[in-house]
Design an enzyme around this catalytic site. Sequence first.
Site, short mmCIF file in Angstrom:
data_model
loop_
_atom_site.label_atom_id
_atom_site.label_comp_id
_atom_site.label_asym_id
_atom_site.label_seq_id
_atom_site.Cartn_x
_atom_site.Cartn_y
_atom_site.Cartn_z
N LYS A 63 -39.34 33.39 52.63
CA LYS A 63 -38.27 33.03 53.61
C LYS A 63 -37.39 34.44 54.12
O LYS A 63 -37.06 34.50 55.19
CB LYS A 63 -37.08 32.39 52.81
CG LYS A 63 -35.66 32.38 53.22
CD LYS A 63 -34.72 31.37 52.73
CE LYS A 63 -33.85 32.04 51.78
NZ LYS A 63 -32.70 32.83 52.12
N ASN A 64 -37.27 35.25 53.12
CA ASN A 64 -36.53 36.34 53.47
C ASN A 64 -37.19 37.63 54.06
O ASN A 64 -36.57 38.50 54.50
CB ASN A 64 -35.96 37.07 52.04
CG ASN A 64 -34.77 36.36 51.51
OD1 ASN A 64 -34.34 35.57 52.20
ND2 ASN A 64 -34.41 36.58 50.10
N CYS A 159 -19.14 33.99 51.33
CA CYS A 159 -20.00 32.55 50.93
C CYS A 159 -19.89 32.45 49.42
O CYS A 159 -18.80 33.10 48.87
CB CYS A 159 -21.42 33.00 51.29
SG CYS A 159 -22.21 33.99 50.00
N ARG A 164 -19.09 39.54 50.36
CA ARG A 164 -20.24 39.98 51.05
C ARG A 164 -19.96 40.48 52.52
O ARG A 164 -20.12 39.82 53.57
CB ARG A 164 -21.20 38.71 51.33
CG ARG A 164 -21.79 38.27 50.01
CD ARG A 164 -22.69 37.07 50.24
NE ARG A 164 -24.05 37.88 50.46
CZ ARG A 164 -25.15 36.82 50.36
NH1 ARG A 164 -25.40 35.54 50.19
NH2 ARG A 164 -26.42 37.47 50.77
N ASP A 349 -31.69 36.74 43.00
CA ASP A 349 -32.26 35.68 43.35
C ASP A 349 -33.15 34.84 42.67
O ASP A 349 -33.51 33.65 42.65
CB ASP A 349 -33.18 35.66 44.77
CG ASP A 349 -32.13 35.91 46.12
OD1 ASP A 349 -31.09 35.72 45.84
OD2 ASP A 349 -33.00 36.06 47.06
N ARG A 441 -32.80 24.73 52.46
CA ARG A 441 -32.68 26.05 53.24
C ARG A 441 -33.87 26.84 52.68
O ARG A 441 -34.39 27.84 53.41
CB ARG A 441 -31.48 26.69 52.90
CG ARG A 441 -30.23 26.02 53.59
CD ARG A 441 -28.93 27.07 53.13
NE ARG A 441 -29.34 28.34 53.45
CZ ARG A 441 -28.93 29.22 52.44
NH1 ARG A 441 -28.03 28.74 51.35
NH2 ARG A 441 -29.30 30.41 52.45
C1 UD1 Z 1 -28.86 40.37 48.68
C2 UD1 Z 1 -29.96 40.56 47.70
C3 UD1 Z 1 -31.37 39.98 48.09
C4 UD1 Z 1 -31.30 38.68 48.18
C5 UD1 Z 1 -29.99 38.13 48.92
C6 UD1 Z 1 -29.72 36.89 49.08
C7 UD1 Z 1 -30.18 42.81 46.60
C8 UD1 Z 1 -29.99 44.22 46.65
N1 UD1 Z 1 -29.97 42.20 47.72
O1 UD1 Z 1 -29.37 40.70 49.89
O2 UD1 Z 1 -32.44 40.52 47.28
O3 UD1 Z 1 -32.19 37.97 48.88
O4 UD1 Z 1 -29.18 38.85 48.59
O5 UD1 Z 1 -29.24 36.14 47.72
O6 UD1 Z 1 -30.45 42.17 45.46
N2 UD1 Z 1 -22.78 45.15 50.82
C9 UD1 Z 1 -21.64 45.87 51.35
N3 UD1 Z 1 -21.78 46.09 52.64
C10 UD1 Z 1 -22.45 45.62 53.43
C11 UD1 Z 1 -23.72 44.98 52.92
C12 UD1 Z 1 -23.71 44.71 51.44
O7 UD1 Z 1 -20.71 46.19 50.54
O8 UD1 Z 1 -22.49 45.85 54.63
C13 UD1 Z 1 -23.01 44.91 49.28
C14 UD1 Z 1 -23.03 43.35 49.01
O9 UD1 Z 1 -21.71 42.82 48.86
C15 UD1 Z 1 -23.72 43.21 47.73
C16 UD1 Z 1 -24.71 44.53 47.94
O10 UD1 Z 1 -23.97 45.44 48.90
O11 UD1 Z 1 -22.87 43.36 46.66
C17 UD1 Z 1 -26.22 44.14 48.25
O12 UD1 Z 1 -25.95 43.41 49.39
P1 UD1 Z 1 -27.17 43.25 50.35
O13 UD1 Z 1 -28.45 43.61 49.64
O14 UD1 Z 1 -26.96 43.62 51.69
O15 UD1 Z 1 -27.16 41.61 50.47
P2 UD1 Z 1 -28.34 40.84 51.27
O16 UD1 Z 1 -29.18 41.63 52.33
O17 UD1 Z 1 -27.57 39.55 51.45
#
Ligand code: UD1
Length: 460
Positions: A63-64, A159, A164, A349, A441
């Site tokens: 999915k990702n 969320c 996030r 995850d 999802r």
């Molecule tokens: C994250 C997970 C991913 C998982 C997805 C859904 C990690 C590193 N990433 O990806 O494996 O599939 O959730 O559960 O494990 N952050 C900020 N600012 C930003 C973007 C992120 O502060 O602009 C922070 C987030 O709040 C979080 C961390 O960085 O604490 C990692 O976030 P990110 O990897 O971007 O999240 P996803 O891409 O959603």
Amino acid sequence: MSKTKKAEPLKNDIRVEEWAEPNETAQTIELVQAPEVKSSGLDKMRVRGGNALNGEIRISGAKNAALKHMCAAILSDQPLQLQNMPVGLGDVRTLAQVLSHLGVRIAMRSDGVAVLHAREITNSVAPYDLVRKMRASVLVLGPLLARHGHAEVSLPGGCALGTRPVDLHINGLRAMGAEIEIENGYIKAEASNGLHSAEIMFPKVSVGATENLMMAATLAKGTTVLSNAAREPEIVDQGEALIKMGARIDGLGTPEIKIEGVASLHGATHSVVPDRIETGTYMCAVGLTGGEVRLKNTRTDFLSALIGLLHEAGMDIKQDGADVVVKRNGAKIRGVDLMTEPYPGFPTDLQAQFMTMLTLCDGAGMINETIFENRFMHVPELNRMGADIRVQGNAAIIRGVDKLEGAEVMATDLRASVALILAGLVAEGETTVNRIYHLDRGYENIVEKLTSVGADIERI
Ligand code: UD1
């Protein structure tokens, strides 16, 4: 690829067209409607516990990775053909709606072939109503800006997992020359003269920001360097697809990715990497129920952190050609400790599923969640089923109990939902999981897959 066209709207608003290579019938994609996502907000899942799992499960495309490939289609005016696509997933359908709204024409076939063609971007606004359903929609921002010079994307908002933010995405695009304002809940971004290269050092490893900026940089002037970049296999897969489209990318799978911008990208065909989270989920299921399951079309190499722990806990996991065979030795698994970390560390995850497995362990285990501030929402539900879990800050201690008992429980997010299904597989009596739309999802055909290995589970 050229096409013959016969568009007809589907119930779920995804436009379908017919694609065919002239004079090459063998490659003609015969389109049928991709399977509908069956759940409504009221759907529940009933599981009766006690059966060991034995047999085969075919793992779907990730999915990702799939969602990111779909966004990358925006970068080219030629068609991107994706194979091994989890076309039955709710998130894939939602993103297809977002892309369709932007003018991307999409065809999906139930055997996992999808074609996305962004010949023309007719709209550069991704509205709240669509984005709120799925955070990954924010990944249209980079490609839209790079190709079209303008994008308005609703802020995805918080969320269930926490706040996030998307500041890393926005700051990176600003460094590449975009003018960005946040107005009325929308990210309004402009790069009328195109994006330029930048040296971007992420203060924090972010999967989403790495992907968004890597896509944007493929069409920017000059060479962009992303440091402290995420190394997830899905990012490597995305980079490989972009390279097939003509992008110049170095350093995939390392913390420093270099992208030399090109004037345009072309069409390509790419097969989506197997879903390591789905793979790991079924491994934890076998850890709970016992038995032996062959996971077809997947790999162990991208799950080293999980598999190391599963071995320590007493499981047997072996790659066998294109499959992975999973078996639990002994009556119980042993308690082990873990910490979630960016790849190659233990994936956030899989935290809820592993915790569920530990509820019946011999001894105790401790889990530290370092990625999200609020990712223990499955704990009260597991405790209602008889687990002994205590949470303090971002740590949880799981003391093994002798049995779980069936109960009515509530799913709060995608991975928490599947964790409750796993608990139901071993609980005495009947477990009803409410709000399972989360599950649709991200887990393709989960009822069929679990039933085929002996689980007693049905959608009600
Ligand atoms: C994250 C997970 C991913 C998982 C997805 C859904 C990690 C590193 N990433 O990806 O494996 O599939 O959730 O559960 O494990 N952050 C900020 N600012 C930003 C973007 C992120 O502060 O602009 C922070 C987030 O709040 C979080 C961390 O960085 O604490 C990692 O976030 P990110 O990897 O971007 O999240 P996803 O891409 O959603």
